[in-house]
Every structure is written in C-alpha cells, then in structure tokens.
Design an enzyme around this catalytic site. Structure first.
Site, PDB file in Angstrom:
ATOM      1  N   HIS A   1       0.824  -1.211   0.000  1.00  0.00           N
ATOM      2  CA  HIS A   1       0.000   0.000   0.000  1.00  0.00           C
ATOM      3  C   HIS A   1       0.860   1.263   0.000  1.00  0.00           C
ATOM      4  CE1 HIS A   1       0.905   0.937   4.217  1.00  0.00           C
ATOM      5  NE2 HIS A   1       0.788  -0.357   4.444  1.00  0.00           N
TER       6      HIS A   1
ATOM      7  N   GLU B   1      -1.648  -6.770   7.473  1.00  0.00           N
ATOM      8  CA  GLU B   1      -0.312  -6.579   8.046  1.00  0.00           C
ATOM      9  C   GLU B   1      -0.161  -7.489   9.268  1.00  0.00           C
ATOM     10  OE1 GLU B   1       2.712  -6.212   8.091  1.00  0.00           O
ATOM     11  OE2 GLU B   1       3.036  -4.061   7.812  1.00  0.00           O
TER      12      GLU B   1
END
Length: 247
Positions: free
Chosen positions: A9, A87
């Site tokens: 990202h 994550e």
C-alpha cells in the site's frame, strides 16, 4: 510464463508518523494516494493487465488497489478481500512511534521485534481498546484466529492457506493476478516464493507503492523478480523503510 504483481500500500498516516500500525485501520496520506496512482501508471506502461486482485480488509491496502486500478482503467476487475492478507499484528506496540520505542527499549530489541522471523512483540491484552476481536470485519473468526501479537512466522502461517487454496490455483488457470497488501504480509509471501532463510529475511524491506513483478514458471517457481520504476528512487524508498526504527 506466469506473472504475479505484488504491491505494498501507499504511504499511510502512521507510516508518515513512523508508528507501528499492524491491524489498525489507518488511511493513506495524500502522498500515499499519489503513490498508488503512480503505481498504476507504471504497471500500465509496462503492459500489465489483471483479471483479479487480492487485498486485505484494511483501508490503506483497499484504497491503494482502488487508486492503482483507477489509474489503469481496471476498476471492474474482481476483488477478493481477506484478513489473511492483513499486516502482521504488532501487539502492544501498535500505535507507538518506532524511534521513541527504540530509545526506550534499544534499537537492537526493536529490530528484533520488527524484522526477526519468530520473535513477536509484547502481547496485547484482550481488554485493550486496540484488540480486534470486537471489530465486525473479524466477526467470522474464532478467538484463536485473532492475534494478540504476531511474528513474521505467524504471518507466513496465516497467509499461506489463501495462497495455496485460492491464489495459486487462479494463477495456474491463467488468471492475471495482483496482490495489494502490507510490508510484512508481502514479506511472508516473498520469503515463501524465494525460499529465503529465517536469517536472511531480516534484511528484506519492501517499499510503499512500488510494484514488484514476479515471473513464475508453470509450477509457480520464480524465474526472476523486479521492481518497476526508477531504481534510484527505489533504493531511497527501501533505505527509508530500513531506517524507521533508528532512535
């Protein structure tokens, strides 16, 4: 030859503030949104096209995918979201500034928490407001599946089922796939694909917003991989990630 593209990202607000983010659902900065658009432009210029995308359930990855696909005029492709691409969970460190944490615990200890393979950060308490067990996006998960902290080994173990059961079969069918995820969930996949040792994975850093292309054989073994874009800018971005925990 099969191509797979991995994209971390774009810069999030907590990336900018140098905080441990983990499963906290922080959004992109304006720079991060621009990184995502630029990633899309780079992929379009490289002649890449996708049939489907995989991403996490965190908005910084989802918005990066949106912006990149918007840039490529591919907003219509199928998108699959999974917590398995999140994550790694940073436990009690989530929200803390990395440099301040290094001053408190020492750079060496923080590097171990950030980059070692099998040492998780301090656990989060279930009573903590940061505990994800009350978040509706994880409502279908068992209590055992919701982490209180994770090391990279834990992240590998939760990522690989979706790779083997879902993503890899699509690649074998000839589908053109992009995975938009996070620094450590992508490190987990790269470790697996490239068979990187537990010792060497410590030195692997993945920059925000720069597409990483894998060329795979029919058995999904890597033939080569490379980042798109300016290589000097890439080096600076990788070095910036490596230096985040300096006191």
């Amino acid at each position: 030859m099969i191509k797979l593209v991995l994209l971390r990202h774009g810069e999030s607000q907590w990336n900018r503030e140098n905080r441990f983010t983990g499963w906290h659902d922080i959004d992109l900065t304006e720079n991060g949104r621009n990184e995502a658009f630029q990633a899309g432009r780079l992929m379009k210029e490289a002649g890449l096209v996708f049939d489907m995308a995989y991403t996490s359930v965190l908005k910084r990855a989802i918005r990066t995918l949106w912006n990149a696909m918007d840039s490529m005029d591919l907003m219509w492709i199928s998108v699959f979201k999974s917590w398995r691409l999140n994550e790694r969970h940073y436990g009690a460190l989530q929200g803390l500034n990395k440099s301040e944490t290094s001053r408190k615990y020492g750079e060496e200890q923080v590097l171990v928490w950030r980059r070692s393979y099998d040492t998780p950060p301090p656990l989060l308490e279930k009573s903590d407001a940061r505990y994800p067990g009350t978040d509706p996006r994880y409502g279908d998960l068992s209590e055992a599946e919701i982490p209180l902290s994770e090391c990279l080994k834990d992240t590998v173990e939760r990522f690989l089922p979706i790779w083997h059961e879902t993503i890899a079969p699509q690649l074998r069918k000839g589908k053109r796939v992009i995975i938009v995820a996070h620094g450590n969930s992508l490190r987990a996949l790269v470790k697996y694909l490239d068979n990187i040792s537990e010792e060497d994975i410590v030195g692997l850093n993945i920059p925000t917003g720069i597409p990483l292309v894998y060329e795979l054989d029919d058995d999904l073994k890597p033939l080569k991989n490379y980042y798109l874009g300016d290589q000097e800018a890439l080096k600076k971005a990788v070095d910036a990630v490596a230096g985040q925990s300096k006191a």
